[in-house]
Write a protein that holds these residues in place. Structure first.
Motif, short mmCIF file in Angstrom:
data_model
loop_
_atom_site.label_atom_id
_atom_site.label_comp_id
_atom_site.label_asym_id
_atom_site.label_seq_id
_atom_site.Cartn_x
_atom_site.Cartn_y
_atom_site.Cartn_z
N LEU A 43 0.82 -1.21 0.00
CA LEU A 43 0.00 0.00 0.00
C LEU A 43 0.85 1.26 0.00
O LEU A 43 0.62 2.19 -0.78
N SER A 44 1.85 1.33 0.88
CA SER A 44 2.66 2.54 0.97
C SER A 44 3.60 2.68 -0.22
O SER A 44 4.16 3.77 -0.44
N ALA A 45 3.79 1.61 -1.00
CA ALA A 45 4.69 1.69 -2.15
C ALA A 45 4.22 2.72 -3.16
O ALA A 45 5.03 3.37 -3.83
N ALA A 46 2.91 2.88 -3.29
CA ALA A 46 2.36 3.81 -4.27
C ALA A 46 2.73 5.26 -3.94
O ALA A 46 2.81 6.10 -4.84
N LEU A 47 2.95 5.55 -2.66
CA LEU A 47 3.29 6.92 -2.27
C LEU A 47 4.65 7.34 -2.80
O LEU A 47 4.87 8.49 -3.16
N ALA A 48 5.59 6.39 -2.84
CA ALA A 48 6.93 6.70 -3.32
C ALA A 48 7.09 6.51 -4.82
O ALA A 48 8.00 7.07 -5.42
N ALA A 49 6.22 5.71 -5.42
CA ALA A 49 6.36 5.41 -6.85
C ALA A 49 5.43 6.23 -7.74
O ALA A 49 5.61 6.27 -8.95
N GLY A 50 4.42 6.88 -7.15
CA GLY A 50 3.42 7.62 -7.92
C GLY A 50 3.83 9.04 -8.23
O GLY A 50 4.94 9.49 -7.92
N GLU A 51 2.91 9.79 -8.81
CA GLU A 51 3.18 11.16 -9.24
C GLU A 51 3.45 12.10 -8.07
O GLU A 51 4.06 13.17 -8.26
N GLU A 52 3.01 11.73 -6.87
CA GLU A 52 3.28 12.57 -5.71
C GLU A 52 4.78 12.67 -5.44
O GLU A 52 5.23 13.60 -4.77
N ALA A 53 5.55 11.72 -5.95
CA ALA A 53 7.00 11.74 -5.76
C ALA A 53 7.71 12.53 -6.86
O ALA A 53 8.94 12.49 -6.94
N GLY A 54 6.95 13.22 -7.69
CA GLY A 54 7.54 14.06 -8.72
C GLY A 54 7.23 13.59 -10.12
O GLY A 54 6.89 12.43 -10.34
N GLU A 55 7.33 14.50 -11.06
CA GLU A 55 7.03 14.19 -12.45
C GLU A 55 8.14 13.37 -13.11
O GLU A 55 7.89 12.59 -14.01
N ASP A 56 9.37 13.56 -12.65
CA ASP A 56 10.50 12.85 -13.21
C ASP A 56 10.56 11.44 -12.63
O ASP A 56 10.96 11.23 -11.48
N ARG A 57 10.17 10.44 -13.41
CA ARG A 57 10.11 9.07 -12.91
C ARG A 57 11.49 8.53 -12.56
O ARG A 57 11.63 7.64 -11.72
N GLY A 58 12.52 9.07 -13.18
CA GLY A 58 13.87 8.62 -12.92
C GLY A 58 14.41 9.09 -11.58
O GLY A 58 15.47 8.61 -11.14
N ARG A 59 13.72 10.04 -10.94
CA ARG A 59 14.18 10.56 -9.66
C ARG A 59 13.29 10.12 -8.49
O ARG A 59 13.53 10.54 -7.36
N ARG A 60 12.30 9.28 -8.75
CA ARG A 60 11.40 8.88 -7.68
C ARG A 60 12.05 7.93 -6.68
O ARG A 60 11.53 7.73 -5.58
N TRP A 61 13.18 7.36 -7.06
CA TRP A 61 13.91 6.52 -6.11
C TRP A 61 14.34 7.34 -4.90
O TRP A 61 14.53 6.79 -3.80
N ILE A 62 14.47 8.66 -5.09
CA ILE A 62 14.85 9.53 -3.97
C ILE A 62 13.78 9.48 -2.88
O ILE A 62 14.09 9.56 -1.68
N ALA A 63 12.51 9.35 -3.29
CA ALA A 63 11.43 9.25 -2.31
C ALA A 63 11.58 7.98 -1.47
O ALA A 63 11.43 8.01 -0.24
N ALA A 64 11.91 6.87 -2.13
CA ALA A 64 12.11 5.62 -1.39
C ALA A 64 13.31 5.74 -0.45
O ALA A 64 13.25 5.34 0.72
N PHE A 65 14.40 6.31 -0.96
CA PHE A 65 15.60 6.48 -0.14
C PHE A 65 15.31 7.36 1.07
O PHE A 65 15.74 7.06 2.20
N THR A 66 14.56 8.43 0.86
CA THR A 66 14.19 9.32 1.96
C THR A 66 13.33 8.60 2.99
O THR A 66 13.47 8.82 4.20
N SER A 67 12.42 7.74 2.52
CA SER A 67 11.59 6.99 3.46
C SER A 67 12.45 6.09 4.33
O SER A 67 12.17 5.90 5.52
N GLY A 68 13.51 5.52 3.76
CA GLY A 68 14.42 4.69 4.55
C GLY A 68 15.08 5.49 5.66
O GLY A 68 15.18 5.03 6.81
#
Length: 405
Positions: A286-311
């Protein structure tokens, strides 16, 4: 100043700042929602299989550290928004299992075996294929049966302590209307406020030394009954309800999960955290969508930063694990279970819908659900194992019956 410079000065840095801030904020939100929405379920599960308050606090800390570090490694190495979490369905399974033969050390041994099995699915493709052969309807029916007693808790508590539980349920309902994602965290805040008032009014003493986080070692014990009654059901429900959906969620956003690496990390993290009380970690669903979706930015190549920040955020939240356990331990009876039940209502609804989706599977799924919900224990093995076994048997009999002429 040339007119062109007016268009090359400020806008770019502002845009770059926005591109960075969105994944950062998304990562913090992912951690807050993931942690606060289900930690009550984890505590209920660990206490149900024999953990003391200190051992449950150690387990919560071990889990948070394990998947926090796992998220940092996976997201950095893969440059994908891969997020991890503790196994909420697995914790719910434990809550309905009860203290096993051999007590808490035997439960810890089962956690370790579950971790080894998760890691083996990354190393041995045949094991993953074997998991895929377990009918989804039966796995979801087993989960729904396990969740039923927990999801009834808020309404049972409403009858015994209405003044304490009603504000929590009312807050949850209002937030489900206004901001569903924050419904359980908001209900938790209200529950903590209720606990605070209860502590002050009743003069409950809270030892300061219990507010500091710490890991407590438990030497694992291994018994056949806990392997069948806890380790295998925990492995199955974690794979079927967390890891496989986690892959599907990321795929829906166009990302391919590094399966082998993810299973090795979550399996090793589970095994290493087990002696300290952690039951299982897995891919977030469920929480995966928060880091992988558009809320993590328009640039899909930079959404890994959201996951890293969550860590990183999870590692900071780990510092509050002992304090949360201590405060919750002072709560009036039934309040923690009420919050846990509210957190699992959505999972229960999804599990029931999935279990009954295919008409041909409904009878086997119904038997699985009823046995899991019954709390049946036979030969020292809990209901989850017998529910799945009975469901497979019923499904096999009905699939192979001769058509009536």
């Amino acid at each position: 100043m040339p007119a062109s410079s007016l268009h090359t000065g400020q806008p770019r840095p502002a845009s770059a700042s926005r591109q960075l801030s969105r994944p950062l904020v998304a990562g913090i939100v992912t951690a807050l929602v993931g942690f606060t929405s289900s930690f009550a379920v984890v505590l209920a599960g660990l206490r149900a299989v024999g953990a003391t308050q200190e051992q449950a606090a150690s387990g919560l800390l071990a889990l948070t550290l394990a998947f926090g570090l796992g998220v940092l490694w996976l997201s950095w190495r893969s440059r994908l928004p891969v997020t991890l979490a503790w196994s909420t369905p697995g914790a719910a399974l434990l809550a309905g299992t009860g203290v096993p033969d051999g007590g808490w050390p035997a439960a810890v041994g089962a956690f370790l075996i579950a971790g080894v099995l998760i890691a083996l699915t990354g190393l041995i493709p045949a094991l993953g294929k074997l998991m895929a052969k377990i009918p989804t309807a039966l796995a979801q029916a087993m989960l729904a049966g396990v969740l039923l007693s927990l999801c009834l808790a808020p309404f049972k508590a409403l009858g015994t302590a209405p003044l304490l539980v009603a504000p929590v349920i009312l807050c949850w309902l209002v937030m489900m209307k206004l901001a569903p994602r924050w419904s359980v965290p908001a209900a938790l805040l209200v529950a903590l406020a209720v606990i605070g008032i209860y502590i002050v009014v009743n003069g409950v003493d809270i030892p300061v030394n219990r507010l500091l986080p710490g890991l407590q070692w438990t030497t694992p014990a291994f018994t056949p009954t806990t392997v069948a009654g806890i380790a295998l059901p925990l492995f199955i429900v974690t794979m079927a309800s967390q890891n496989i959906p986690g892959v599907a969620v990321l795929k829906s956003f166009g990302y391919t999960v590094p399966w082998r690496q993810s299973m090795l990390v979550t399996g090793a993290g589970t095994a290493l955290g087990a002696p300290f009380g952690g039951h299982a970690i897995n891919l977030a669903a469920l929480s995966a969508a928060l880091a992988a979706g558009e809320e993590a930015g328009e640039d899909r190549g930079r959404r890994w930063i959201a996951a890293f920040t969550s860590g990183l955020a999870y590692l900071m939240l780990a510092a509050f694990s002992a304090a949360l356990v201590t405060v919750v331990a002072a709560a009036p009876p039934g309040l923690l279970e009420a919050v846990a039940g509210l957190a699992l209502l959505g999972t229960l609804a999804s599990a029931i819908a999935s279990a009954l989706a295919i008409a041909e599977e409904r009878m086997g799924a119904s038997v699985t659900f009823l046995i899991a919900a019954s709390g049946l224990s036979f030969a020292g093995i809990g209901a989850a194992f017998w529910a799945l076994a009975a469901g497979i048997l019923v499904r096999w009999v009905l699939k192979n019956r001769e058509p009536q002429k």
